[in-house]
Motif scaffolding. Structure first.
Motif, PDB file in Angstrom:
ATOM      1  N   ARG A 226      -7.760 -14.406  -3.410  1.00 30.18           N
ATOM      2  CA  ARG A 226      -7.999 -15.678  -2.736  1.00 30.18           C
ATOM      3  C   ARG A 226      -6.768 -16.095  -1.914  1.00 30.18           C
ATOM      4  O   ARG A 226      -6.350 -17.254  -1.923  1.00 30.18           O
ATOM      5  CB  ARG A 226      -8.370 -16.770  -3.738  1.00 30.18           C
ATOM      6  N   ALA A 227      -6.196 -15.117  -1.217  1.00 26.95           N
ATOM      7  CA  ALA A 227      -4.995 -15.357  -0.412  1.00 26.95           C
ATOM      8  C   ALA A 227      -5.383 -15.484   1.053  1.00 26.95           C
ATOM      9  O   ALA A 227      -5.938 -14.559   1.638  1.00 26.95           O
ATOM     10  CB  ALA A 227      -4.003 -14.211  -0.598  1.00 26.95           C
ATOM     11  N   VAL A 228      -5.110 -16.624   1.637  1.00 31.84           N
ATOM     12  CA  VAL A 228      -5.563 -16.933   2.999  1.00 31.84           C
ATOM     13  C   VAL A 228      -4.393 -16.899   3.972  1.00 31.84           C
ATOM     14  O   VAL A 228      -3.423 -17.660   3.804  1.00 31.84           O
ATOM     15  CB  VAL A 228      -6.221 -18.329   3.042  1.00 31.84           C
ATOM     16  N   PRO A 229      -4.450 -16.024   5.004  1.00 26.76           N
ATOM     17  CA  PRO A 229      -3.424 -16.075   6.060  1.00 26.76           C
ATOM     18  C   PRO A 229      -3.535 -17.417   6.762  1.00 26.76           C
ATOM     19  O   PRO A 229      -4.573 -17.750   7.328  1.00 26.76           O
ATOM     20  CB  PRO A 229      -3.798 -14.921   6.993  1.00 26.76           C
ATOM     21  N   LYS A 230      -2.481 -18.215   6.728  1.00 27.02           N
ATOM     22  CA  LYS A 230      -2.623 -19.606   7.164  1.00 27.02           C
ATOM     23  C   LYS A 230      -1.847 -19.933   8.434  1.00 27.02           C
ATOM     24  O   LYS A 230      -2.368 -20.545   9.346  1.00 27.02           O
ATOM     25  CB  LYS A 230      -2.167 -20.530   6.026  1.00 27.02           C
ATOM     26  N   ILE A 231      -0.601 -19.547   8.480  1.00 33.16           N
ATOM     27  CA  ILE A 231       0.235 -19.994   9.595  1.00 33.16           C
ATOM     28  C   ILE A 231       1.091 -18.840  10.112  1.00 33.16           C
ATOM     29  O   ILE A 231       1.766 -18.163   9.339  1.00 33.16           O
ATOM     30  CB  ILE A 231       1.167 -21.157   9.182  1.00 33.16           C
ATOM     31  N   GLY A 232       1.053 -18.659  11.421  1.00 34.93           N
ATOM     32  CA  GLY A 232       2.028 -17.788  12.060  1.00 34.93           C
ATOM     33  C   GLY A 232       3.126 -18.681  12.608  1.00 34.93           C
ATOM     34  O   GLY A 232       2.852 -19.646  13.325  1.00 34.93           O
ATOM     35  N   GLU A 233       4.362 -18.416  12.254  1.00 34.93           N
ATOM     36  CA  GLU A 233       5.442 -19.327  12.619  1.00 34.93           C
ATOM     37  C   GLU A 233       6.714 -18.558  12.946  1.00 34.93           C
ATOM     38  O   GLU A 233       6.823 -17.358  12.666  1.00 34.93           O
ATOM     39  CB  GLU A 233       5.707 -20.292  11.461  1.00 34.93           C
ATOM     40  N   VAL A 234       7.645 -19.242  13.533  1.00 39.52           N
ATOM     41  CA  VAL A 234       8.969 -18.679  13.818  1.00 39.52           C
ATOM     42  C   VAL A 234       9.965 -19.404  12.943  1.00 39.52           C
ATOM     43  O   VAL A 234      10.037 -20.641  12.962  1.00 39.52           O
ATOM     44  CB  VAL A 234       9.339 -18.839  15.306  1.00 39.52           C
ATOM     45  N   ASP A 235      10.738 -18.655  12.138  1.00 37.94           N
ATOM     46  CA  ASP A 235      11.680 -19.317  11.234  1.00 37.94           C
ATOM     47  C   ASP A 235      12.977 -19.681  11.963  1.00 37.94           C
ATOM     48  O   ASP A 235      13.113 -19.480  13.177  1.00 37.94           O
ATOM     49  CB  ASP A 235      11.948 -18.453   9.994  1.00 37.94           C
ATOM     50  N   ALA A 236      13.926 -20.224  11.200  1.00 34.53           N
ATOM     51  CA  ALA A 236      15.176 -20.710  11.794  1.00 34.53           C
ATOM     52  C   ALA A 236      15.986 -19.600  12.442  1.00 34.53           C
ATOM     53  O   ALA A 236      16.799 -19.857  13.338  1.00 34.53           O
ATOM     54  CB  ALA A 236      16.007 -21.417  10.720  1.00 34.53           C
ATOM     55  N   ASP A 237      15.750 -18.371  12.021  1.00 27.03           N
ATOM     56  CA  ASP A 237      16.476 -17.230  12.586  1.00 27.03           C
ATOM     57  C   ASP A 237      15.732 -16.594  13.754  1.00 27.03           C
ATOM     58  O   ASP A 237      16.137 -15.546  14.261  1.00 27.03           O
ATOM     59  CB  ASP A 237      16.719 -16.171  11.503  1.00 27.03           C
ATOM     60  N   GLY A 238      14.603 -17.210  14.159  1.00 24.31           N
ATOM     61  CA  GLY A 238      13.851 -16.681  15.293  1.00 24.31           C
ATOM     62  C   GLY A 238      12.939 -15.516  14.949  1.00 24.31           C
ATOM     63  O   GLY A 238      12.482 -14.803  15.843  1.00 24.31           O
ATOM     64  N   ILE A 239      12.635 -15.322  13.659  1.00 27.58           N
ATOM     65  CA  ILE A 239      11.791 -14.210  13.215  1.00 27.58           C
ATOM     66  C   ILE A 239      10.348 -14.690  13.053  1.00 27.58           C
ATOM     67  O   ILE A 239      10.098 -15.700  12.396  1.00 27.58           O
ATOM     68  CB  ILE A 239      12.311 -13.633  11.881  1.00 27.58           C
ATOM     69  N   ASP A 240       9.424 -13.974  13.656  1.00 24.15           N
ATOM     70  CA  ASP A 240       8.001 -14.283  13.469  1.00 24.15           C
ATOM     71  C   ASP A 240       7.613 -14.002  12.028  1.00 24.15           C
ATOM     72  O   ASP A 240       7.875 -12.908  11.502  1.00 24.15           O
ATOM     73  CB  ASP A 240       7.126 -13.425  14.392  1.00 24.15           C
ATOM     74  N   ARG A 241       6.952 -14.975  11.384  1.00 19.09           N
ATOM     75  CA  ARG A 241       6.573 -14.820   9.990  1.00 19.09           C
ATOM     76  C   ARG A 241       5.120 -15.242   9.801  1.00 19.09           C
ATOM     77  O   ARG A 241       4.560 -16.018  10.584  1.00 19.09           O
ATOM     78  CB  ARG A 241       7.474 -15.656   9.081  1.00 19.09           C
ATOM     79  N   LEU A 242       4.531 -14.722   8.744  1.00 18.60           N
ATOM     80  CA  LEU A 242       3.170 -15.110   8.362  1.00 18.60           C
ATOM     81  C   LEU A 242       3.221 -15.754   6.986  1.00 18.60           C
ATOM     82  O   LEU A 242       3.758 -15.169   6.040  1.00 18.60           O
ATOM     83  CB  LEU A 242       2.249 -13.891   8.320  1.00 18.60           C
ATOM     84  N   TYR A 243       2.654 -16.949   6.900  1.00 18.56           N
ATOM     85  CA  TYR A 243       2.567 -17.648   5.615  1.00 18.56           C
ATOM     86  C   TYR A 243       1.138 -17.514   5.093  1.00 18.56           C
ATOM     87  O   TYR A 243       0.167 -17.767   5.810  1.00 18.56           O
ATOM     88  CB  TYR A 243       2.929 -19.125   5.791  1.00 18.56           C
ATOM     89  N   ILE A 244       0.991 -17.081   3.836  1.00 18.86           N
ATOM     90  CA  ILE A 244      -0.316 -17.039   3.195  1.00 18.86           C
ATOM     91  C   ILE A 244      -0.267 -17.923   1.949  1.00 18.86           C
ATOM     92  O   ILE A 244       0.790 -18.106   1.345  1.00 18.86           O
ATOM     93  CB  ILE A 244      -0.744 -15.601   2.804  1.00 18.86           C
ATOM     94  N   HIS A 245      -1.409 -18.499   1.589  1.00 14.03           N
ATOM     95  CA  HIS A 245      -1.414 -19.340   0.394  1.00 14.03           C
ATOM     96  C   HIS A 245      -2.606 -19.024  -0.496  1.00 14.03           C
ATOM     97  O   HIS A 245      -3.599 -18.459  -0.066  1.00 14.03           O
ATOM     98  CB  HIS A 245      -1.370 -20.831   0.752  1.00 14.03           C
ATOM     99  N   GLN A 246      -2.469 -19.405  -1.755  1.00 10.62           N
ATOM    100  CA  GLN A 246      -3.520 -19.272  -2.751  1.00 10.62           C
ATOM    101  C   GLN A 246      -3.777 -20.639  -3.370  1.00 10.62           C
ATOM    102  O   GLN A 246      -2.841 -21.373  -3.700  1.00 10.62           O
ATOM    103  CB  GLN A 246      -3.111 -18.304  -3.864  1.00 10.62           C
ATOM    104  N   THR A 247      -5.063 -20.992  -3.522  1.00 11.48           N
ATOM    105  CA  THR A 247      -5.405 -22.237  -4.202  1.00 11.48           C
ATOM    106  C   THR A 247      -5.220 -22.036  -5.698  1.00 11.48           C
ATOM    107  O   THR A 247      -5.768 -21.109  -6.279  1.00 11.48           O
ATOM    108  CB  THR A 247      -6.867 -22.628  -3.926  1.00 11.48           C
ATOM    109  N   THR A 248      -4.447 -22.897  -6.328  1.00 11.57           N
ATOM    110  CA  THR A 248      -4.158 -22.733  -7.757  1.00 11.57           C
ATOM    111  C   THR A 248      -4.912 -23.727  -8.624  1.00 11.57           C
ATOM    112  O   THR A 248      -4.984 -23.560  -9.833  1.00 11.57           O
ATOM    113  CB  THR A 248      -2.650 -22.890  -8.025  1.00 11.57           C
ATOM    114  N   THR A 249      -5.456 -24.807  -8.039  1.00 13.47           N
ATOM    115  CA  THR A 249      -6.203 -25.785  -8.830  1.00 13.47           C
ATOM    116  C   THR A 249      -7.434 -26.212  -8.045  1.00 13.47           C
ATOM    117  O   THR A 249      -7.456 -26.155  -6.814  1.00 13.47           O
ATOM    118  CB  THR A 249      -5.360 -27.041  -9.122  1.00 13.47           C
ATOM    119  N   PRO A 250      -8.493 -26.653  -8.740  1.00 10.42           N
ATOM    120  CA  PRO A 250      -9.627 -27.240  -8.019  1.00 10.42           C
ATOM    121  C   PRO A 250      -9.204 -28.558  -7.398  1.00 10.42           C
ATOM    122  O   PRO A 250      -8.094 -29.049  -7.637  1.00 10.42           O
ATOM    123  CB  PRO A 250     -10.667 -27.445  -9.124  1.00 10.42           C
ATOM    124  N   SER A 251     -10.073 -29.131  -6.612  1.00 11.08           N
ATOM    125  CA  SER A 251      -9.760 -30.390  -5.942  1.00 11.08           C
ATOM    126  C   SER A 251      -9.424 -31.475  -6.967  1.00 11.08           C
ATOM    127  O   SER A 251     -10.080 -31.604  -7.996  1.00 11.08           O
ATOM    128  CB  SER A 251     -10.948 -30.836  -5.089  1.00 11.08           C
TER     129      SER A 251
END
Length: 370
Positions: A226-251
Protein backbone atom coordinates in the motif's frame (compact mmCIF):
# COMPACT_ATOMS: atom_id res chain seq x y z
CA UNK A 1 22.73 16.08 -41.05
CA UNK A 2 24.53 16.21 -44.41
CA UNK A 3 23.11 12.83 -45.54
CA UNK A 4 19.63 12.62 -47.00
CA UNK A 5 18.30 9.10 -46.58
CA UNK A 6 15.82 7.24 -48.74
CA UNK A 7 14.40 5.70 -45.60
CA UNK A 8 14.77 5.96 -41.80
CA UNK A 9 13.63 2.93 -39.80
CA UNK A 10 12.68 3.34 -36.14
CA UNK A 11 13.10 0.14 -34.13
CA UNK A 12 15.42 -2.84 -34.57
CA UNK A 13 12.93 -5.63 -33.96
CA UNK A 14 12.25 -8.31 -36.61
CA UNK A 15 10.37 -5.85 -38.84
CA UNK A 16 12.97 -3.10 -38.51
CA UNK A 17 15.86 -5.46 -39.18
CA UNK A 18 14.07 -6.87 -42.23
CA UNK A 19 13.40 -3.35 -43.52
CA UNK A 20 17.06 -2.40 -43.13
CA UNK A 21 18.17 -5.68 -44.71
CA UNK A 22 15.99 -5.11 -47.78
CA UNK A 23 16.88 -1.42 -48.05
CA UNK A 24 20.55 -2.38 -48.21
CA UNK A 25 19.92 -5.13 -50.78
CA UNK A 26 17.93 -2.66 -52.93
CA UNK A 27 20.78 -0.14 -52.81
CA UNK A 28 18.74 2.42 -50.89
CA UNK A 29 20.33 4.82 -48.41
CA UNK A 30 18.96 4.02 -44.95
CA UNK A 31 19.61 4.14 -41.22
CA UNK A 32 18.09 1.94 -38.53
CA UNK A 33 17.53 3.59 -35.13
CA UNK A 34 17.29 1.48 -31.95
CA UNK A 35 16.81 2.96 -28.48
CA UNK A 36 18.27 -0.11 -26.78
CA UNK A 37 21.86 -1.43 -26.79
CA UNK A 38 21.08 -4.47 -28.97
CA UNK A 39 18.84 -5.66 -31.78
CA UNK A 40 15.56 -7.36 -30.88
CA UNK A 41 15.49 -5.42 -27.62
CA UNK A 42 11.71 -5.68 -27.36
CA UNK A 43 11.77 -9.47 -27.68
CA UNK A 44 14.56 -9.72 -25.13
CA UNK A 45 12.44 -7.74 -22.66
CA UNK A 46 9.10 -9.36 -23.43
CA UNK A 47 10.32 -12.96 -23.31
CA UNK A 48 12.83 -13.29 -20.46
CA UNK A 49 15.30 -16.14 -20.32
CA UNK A 50 13.76 -19.54 -19.70
CA UNK A 51 10.28 -18.73 -20.96
CA UNK A 52 8.99 -21.47 -23.27
CA UNK A 53 8.40 -19.50 -26.43
CA UNK A 54 9.34 -20.90 -29.82
CA UNK A 55 9.49 -18.71 -32.94
CA UNK A 56 7.74 -20.45 -35.83
CA UNK A 57 6.51 -19.87 -39.36
CA UNK A 58 2.70 -20.18 -39.65
CA UNK A 59 1.50 -23.41 -41.26
CA UNK A 60 -0.32 -21.55 -44.03
CA UNK A 61 2.94 -19.96 -45.20
CA UNK A 62 3.93 -21.66 -48.46
CA UNK A 63 5.84 -19.01 -50.46
CA UNK A 64 9.66 -18.66 -50.15
CA UNK A 65 10.71 -16.74 -47.04
CA UNK A 66 11.81 -13.25 -48.08
CA UNK A 67 14.96 -13.17 -45.91
CA UNK A 68 16.19 -16.74 -45.22
CA UNK A 69 18.68 -15.57 -42.57
CA UNK A 70 15.79 -14.23 -40.44
CA UNK A 71 13.52 -17.25 -40.87
CA UNK A 72 12.65 -19.18 -37.70
CA UNK A 73 14.02 -22.73 -38.17
CA UNK A 74 11.87 -25.77 -38.81
CA UNK A 75 12.92 -27.31 -35.50
CA UNK A 76 11.55 -25.76 -32.32
CA UNK A 77 14.19 -23.64 -30.61
CA UNK A 78 13.78 -21.27 -27.64
CA UNK A 79 13.39 -17.60 -28.47
CA UNK A 80 16.80 -16.88 -26.89
CA UNK A 81 18.48 -19.11 -29.45
CA UNK A 82 16.64 -17.42 -32.31
CA UNK A 83 17.74 -14.02 -31.00
CA UNK A 84 21.38 -15.18 -31.02
CA UNK A 85 21.06 -16.37 -34.62
CA UNK A 86 19.57 -13.09 -35.79
CA UNK A 87 22.18 -11.08 -33.88
CA UNK A 88 24.95 -12.97 -35.68
CA UNK A 89 23.24 -12.54 -39.07
CA UNK A 90 22.93 -8.79 -38.49
CA UNK A 91 26.64 -8.56 -37.67
CA UNK A 92 27.56 -10.44 -40.82
CA UNK A 93 25.25 -8.28 -42.93
CA UNK A 94 26.79 -5.11 -41.41
CA UNK A 95 23.52 -3.23 -41.25
CA UNK A 96 23.66 0.51 -40.57
CA UNK A 97 22.22 0.50 -37.04
CA UNK A 98 22.55 3.35 -34.54
CA UNK A 99 22.09 2.00 -31.01
CA UNK A 100 20.87 3.95 -27.97
CA UNK A 101 19.07 6.42 -30.24
CA UNK A 102 15.62 7.11 -28.89
CA UNK A 103 13.06 8.57 -31.28
CA UNK A 104 11.83 11.98 -30.09
CA UNK A 105 10.13 13.89 -32.87
CA UNK A 106 9.14 13.85 -36.53
CA UNK A 107 8.65 17.10 -38.43
CA UNK A 108 8.36 18.29 -42.01
CA UNK A 109 6.45 16.78 -44.89
CA UNK A 110 7.13 14.29 -47.64
CA UNK A 111 9.69 14.10 -49.21
CA UNK A 112 11.58 16.10 -46.57
CA UNK A 113 10.96 14.58 -43.15
CA UNK A 114 13.21 15.35 -40.20
CA UNK A 115 13.56 12.54 -37.63
CA UNK A 116 15.01 13.76 -34.34
CA UNK A 117 16.44 11.43 -31.69
CA UNK A 118 18.16 12.02 -28.37
CA UNK A 119 21.46 12.22 -30.30
CA UNK A 120 20.95 13.43 -33.84
CA UNK A 121 18.58 14.59 -36.58
CA UNK A 122 18.04 12.74 -39.87
CA UNK A 123 16.68 14.03 -43.16
CA UNK A 124 14.72 11.38 -45.04
CA UNK A 125 12.16 10.75 -47.76
CA UNK A 126 10.40 7.86 -46.00
CA UNK A 127 9.94 6.72 -42.39
CA UNK A 128 9.14 3.21 -41.16
CA UNK A 129 7.68 2.98 -37.65
CA UNK A 130 8.85 -0.46 -36.53
CA UNK A 131 8.70 -0.08 -32.75
CA UNK A 132 6.72 -2.58 -30.69
CA UNK A 133 3.57 -2.12 -28.66
CA UNK A 134 5.02 -2.55 -25.14
CA UNK A 135 5.98 1.02 -24.32
CA UNK A 136 6.65 1.44 -20.56
CA UNK A 137 4.21 3.59 -18.58
CA UNK A 138 5.57 6.65 -16.81
CA UNK A 139 4.97 7.41 -13.15
CA UNK A 140 3.37 10.71 -14.07
CA UNK A 141 5.26 12.45 -11.28
CA UNK A 142 7.92 15.14 -11.53
CA UNK A 143 11.38 13.68 -12.12
CA UNK A 144 13.03 11.06 -14.32
CA UNK A 145 12.52 7.60 -12.82
CA UNK A 146 13.83 4.68 -14.84
CA UNK A 147 10.75 3.15 -16.49
CA UNK A 148 11.06 -0.31 -18.00
CA UNK A 149 8.71 -2.87 -19.51
CA UNK A 150 10.47 -6.01 -18.38
CA UNK A 151 14.21 -6.25 -17.74
CA UNK A 152 16.89 -3.94 -16.36
CA UNK A 153 19.78 -3.17 -18.66
CA UNK A 154 22.57 -2.54 -16.12
CA UNK A 155 21.85 -3.77 -12.62
CA UNK A 156 25.48 -3.26 -11.56
CA UNK A 157 24.88 0.50 -11.70
CA UNK A 158 22.77 0.17 -8.53
CA UNK A 159 25.47 -1.42 -6.36
CA UNK A 160 26.10 0.69 -3.26
CA UNK A 161 22.74 2.48 -3.24
CA UNK A 162 19.29 1.72 -1.84
CA UNK A 163 16.92 1.09 -4.75
CA UNK A 164 13.15 1.45 -5.00
CA UNK A 165 11.29 -0.80 -7.46
CA UNK A 166 7.64 0.14 -8.02
CA UNK A 167 5.10 -2.36 -9.37
CA UNK A 168 3.20 -5.42 -8.21
CA UNK A 169 3.62 -7.84 -11.12
CA UNK A 170 6.09 -10.32 -12.55
CA UNK A 171 8.21 -7.65 -14.25
CA UNK A 172 8.84 -5.83 -10.96
CA UNK A 173 9.48 -9.13 -9.13
CA UNK A 174 12.07 -10.17 -11.76
CA UNK A 175 13.88 -6.84 -11.38
CA UNK A 176 13.80 -7.06 -7.56
CA UNK A 177 15.25 -10.59 -7.59
CA UNK A 178 17.89 -9.64 -10.17
CA UNK A 179 19.02 -6.54 -8.26
CA UNK A 180 19.10 -8.45 -4.98
CA UNK A 181 21.26 -11.18 -6.51
CA UNK A 182 23.69 -8.63 -7.99
CA UNK A 183 24.00 -6.86 -4.64
CA UNK A 184 24.36 -10.11 -2.69
CA UNK A 185 27.11 -11.45 -4.98
CA UNK A 186 28.93 -8.11 -4.69
CA UNK A 187 28.57 -8.27 -0.87
CA UNK A 188 26.67 -4.99 -1.00
CA UNK A 189 24.71 -4.34 2.24
CA UNK A 190 22.27 -1.84 0.71
CA UNK A 191 18.61 -2.79 0.19
CA UNK A 192 16.14 -3.31 -2.60
CA UNK A 193 12.76 -1.84 -1.64
CA UNK A 194 9.76 -3.29 -3.47
CA UNK A 195 6.68 -1.07 -3.39
CA UNK A 196 3.15 -1.66 -4.63
CA UNK A 197 0.05 0.52 -4.28
CA UNK A 198 -2.03 -2.52 -3.35
CA UNK A 199 -1.70 -4.94 -0.46
CA UNK A 200 -1.37 -8.05 -2.64
CA UNK A 201 1.32 -8.63 -5.25
CA UNK A 202 0.27 -10.52 -8.38
CA UNK A 203 3.08 -12.80 -9.58
CA UNK A 204 3.13 -16.32 -11.01
CA UNK A 205 4.52 -19.41 -9.27
CA UNK A 206 7.83 -19.51 -11.15
CA UNK A 207 8.56 -15.87 -10.38
CA UNK A 208 7.57 -16.34 -6.73
CA UNK A 209 9.89 -19.35 -6.47
CA UNK A 210 12.85 -17.39 -7.87
CA UNK A 211 12.13 -14.52 -5.50
CA UNK A 212 11.80 -16.86 -2.52
CA UNK A 213 15.13 -18.52 -3.33
CA UNK A 214 16.81 -15.13 -3.46
CA UNK A 215 15.40 -14.19 -0.05
CA UNK A 216 16.55 -17.51 1.44
CA UNK A 217 20.04 -16.91 0.06
CA UNK A 218 20.23 -13.68 2.04
CA UNK A 219 18.94 -11.08 -0.38
CA UNK A 220 18.22 -7.68 1.14
CA UNK A 221 14.61 -7.17 0.02
CA UNK A 222 12.17 -4.94 1.88
CA UNK A 223 8.49 -5.03 0.85
CA UNK A 224 6.32 -1.92 1.05
CA UNK A 225 2.60 -2.67 0.73
CA UNK A 226 0.00 0.00 0.00
CA UNK A 227 2.86 2.35 -0.91
CA UNK A 228 1.77 5.29 -3.05
CA UNK A 229 4.22 7.38 -5.12
CA UNK A 230 3.11 10.81 -3.97
CA UNK A 231 5.48 13.66 -4.67
CA UNK A 232 8.32 14.32 -7.05
CA UNK A 233 10.43 17.05 -5.50
CA UNK A 234 13.84 18.69 -5.49
CA UNK A 235 15.64 18.61 -2.14
CA UNK A 236 17.90 21.28 -0.63
CA UNK A 237 20.89 19.84 -2.49
CA UNK A 238 19.12 20.08 -5.86
CA UNK A 239 18.55 16.31 -6.17
CA UNK A 240 15.32 15.05 -7.71
CA UNK A 241 13.60 12.76 -5.21
CA UNK A 242 10.47 10.66 -5.02
CA UNK A 243 8.44 10.52 -1.82
CA UNK A 244 6.17 7.51 -1.24
CA UNK A 245 3.85 6.99 1.70
CA UNK A 246 1.90 4.22 3.40
CA UNK A 247 -1.36 4.67 5.31
CA UNK A 248 -0.79 3.35 8.83
CA UNK A 249 -4.20 4.03 10.43
CA UNK A 250 -7.81 4.20 9.25
CA UNK A 251 -9.45 7.60 9.10
CA UNK A 252 -9.61 9.34 12.46
CA UNK A 253 -11.88 12.26 13.41
CA UNK A 254 -11.94 15.22 11.00
CA UNK A 255 -10.90 12.87 8.14
CA UNK A 256 -7.28 12.75 9.22
CA UNK A 257 -4.91 9.92 8.35
CA UNK A 258 -1.56 8.89 9.80
CA UNK A 259 1.16 8.19 7.21
CA UNK A 260 4.70 6.95 7.23
CA UNK A 261 6.88 7.89 4.29
CA UNK A 262 10.24 7.36 2.70
CA UNK A 263 12.12 9.41 0.12
CA UNK A 264 14.45 8.10 -2.61
CA UNK A 265 16.69 9.90 -5.10
CA UNK A 266 14.76 9.64 -8.36
CA UNK A 267 17.82 8.18 -10.11
CA UNK A 268 17.50 5.14 -7.80
CA UNK A 269 13.81 4.54 -8.63
CA UNK A 270 12.77 1.87 -11.15
CA UNK A 271 9.14 1.80 -12.30
CA UNK A 272 7.65 -1.45 -13.65
CA UNK A 273 4.04 -0.32 -13.81
CA UNK A 274 2.92 -1.83 -17.07
CA UNK A 275 3.06 -0.73 -20.67
CA UNK A 276 0.86 0.89 -23.29
CA UNK A 277 0.48 0.85 -27.03
CA UNK A 278 1.76 3.47 -29.48
CA UNK A 279 -1.54 5.32 -29.95
CA UNK A 280 -0.21 8.45 -28.20
CA UNK A 281 2.82 8.46 -30.50
CA UNK A 282 0.55 8.17 -33.54
CA UNK A 283 -1.42 11.16 -32.23
CA UNK A 284 1.76 13.20 -31.85
CA UNK A 285 2.65 12.38 -35.45
CA UNK A 286 -0.84 13.40 -36.65
CA UNK A 287 -1.59 9.94 -38.05
CA UNK A 288 -5.26 9.15 -38.53
CA UNK A 289 -6.81 6.58 -36.18
CA UNK A 290 -10.32 5.21 -35.70
CA UNK A 291 -11.83 4.47 -32.28
CA UNK A 292 -13.52 1.07 -31.97
CA UNK A 293 -17.15 1.57 -31.02
CA UNK A 294 -20.28 -0.47 -31.60
CA UNK A 295 -19.80 -2.92 -34.46
CA UNK A 296 -16.83 -1.19 -36.08
CA UNK A 297 -14.31 -3.68 -34.65
CA UNK A 298 -14.50 -7.42 -34.15
CA UNK A 299 -10.85 -8.05 -33.22
CA UNK A 300 -9.77 -5.02 -31.18
CA UNK A 301 -11.51 -4.13 -27.93
CA UNK A 302 -14.15 -1.46 -27.45
CA UNK A 303 -12.52 1.95 -27.10
CA UNK A 304 -9.18 0.95 -28.66
CA UNK A 305 -7.87 3.21 -31.39
CA UNK A 306 -6.67 1.64 -34.61
CA UNK A 307 -4.30 3.14 -37.13
CA UNK A 308 -5.54 3.68 -40.66
CA UNK A 309 -3.22 2.15 -43.29
CA UNK A 310 -3.26 1.49 -47.00
CA UNK A 311 -2.63 -1.95 -48.47
CA UNK A 312 1.05 -0.99 -48.56
CA UNK A 313 0.95 -0.16 -44.82
CA UNK A 314 1.28 3.56 -45.48
CA UNK A 315 -0.34 5.87 -42.93
CA UNK A 316 -2.46 8.95 -43.61
CA UNK A 317 0.80 10.88 -44.11
CA UNK A 318 2.59 10.09 -47.34
CA UNK A 319 5.92 8.30 -46.88
CA UNK A 320 5.25 7.24 -43.27
CA UNK A 321 4.66 3.50 -42.77
CA UNK A 322 3.85 1.36 -39.72
CA UNK A 323 4.74 -2.33 -39.34
CA UNK A 324 5.05 -5.14 -36.81
CA UNK A 325 3.80 -5.02 -33.24
CA UNK A 326 2.95 -1.32 -33.51
CA UNK A 327 -0.23 -2.23 -35.44
CA UNK A 328 -1.29 -5.45 -33.69
CA UNK A 329 -3.76 -7.05 -33.06
CA UNK A 330 -5.48 -5.21 -35.93
CA UNK A 331 -5.58 -2.01 -37.96
CA UNK A 332 -7.99 -0.25 -40.30
CA UNK A 333 -7.10 -0.98 -43.91
CA UNK A 334 -8.13 1.33 -46.74
CA UNK A 335 -8.85 -0.95 -49.69
CA UNK A 336 -8.23 -0.17 -53.35
CA UNK A 337 -11.96 0.51 -53.63
CA UNK A 338 -11.81 3.03 -50.77
CA UNK A 339 -13.67 0.79 -48.33
CA UNK A 340 -12.22 0.81 -44.80
CA UNK A 341 -12.32 -2.39 -42.75
CA UNK A 342 -10.61 -3.83 -39.71
CA UNK A 343 -7.77 -6.17 -40.67
CA UNK A 344 -6.28 -8.79 -38.36
CA UNK A 345 -2.57 -8.40 -37.71
CA UNK A 346 -0.88 -11.04 -35.54
CA UNK A 347 2.05 -9.93 -33.42
CA UNK A 348 4.50 -12.50 -34.81
CA UNK A 349 8.08 -12.43 -36.03
CA UNK A 350 6.87 -13.76 -39.38
CA UNK A 351 4.23 -11.02 -39.67
CA UNK A 352 6.70 -8.21 -38.92
CA UNK A 353 9.14 -9.46 -41.56
CA UNK A 354 6.33 -9.81 -44.09
CA UNK A 355 5.27 -6.22 -43.33
CA UNK A 356 8.80 -4.99 -44.02
CA UNK A 357 8.77 -6.74 -47.40
CA UNK A 358 5.47 -5.06 -48.34
CA UNK A 359 6.77 -1.59 -47.42
CA UNK A 360 10.22 -1.89 -48.97
CA UNK A 361 8.93 -3.36 -52.21
CA UNK A 362 6.48 -0.46 -52.39
CA UNK A 363 9.08 2.25 -51.70
CA UNK A 364 11.53 0.66 -54.14
CA UNK A 365 8.94 0.80 -56.91
CA UNK A 366 8.25 4.45 -56.12
CA UNK A 367 11.98 5.25 -56.34
CA UNK A 368 11.97 3.80 -59.87
CA UNK A 369 9.16 6.07 -61.00
CA UNK A 370 10.62 9.03 -62.96
Amino acid sequence: MSTRYDIVIIGAGPGGIAAGWLAKSFGMSYVLLEKGPMVLQGIRETYPKGKRVYPTVPKHHDEPFAIPDLKPPEERIPVEQYVERVEQAVLEQQLNIRYREEFKELSGNHPDYLVRTNRDTYLTRNVVLAFGSNIPNDLGIYGEARTIARTLENGEAYIGVNVLVIGGGNAAADVVASLSRIKREAKDPTDVYWAHVKENFEINKDTARDLGEEILLGGHIKILQRAVPKIGEVDADGIDRLYIHQTTTPSIPNELYMYQGISFPMKNVIACIGSHGPSAIFDALNLQQITCTGHICKIAKEGERLLMLTQDLETSRKGIFAIGGAISPSYMQIGADGIIQETKHSNLIYTAIRDACIVLNHTQQLEKVP
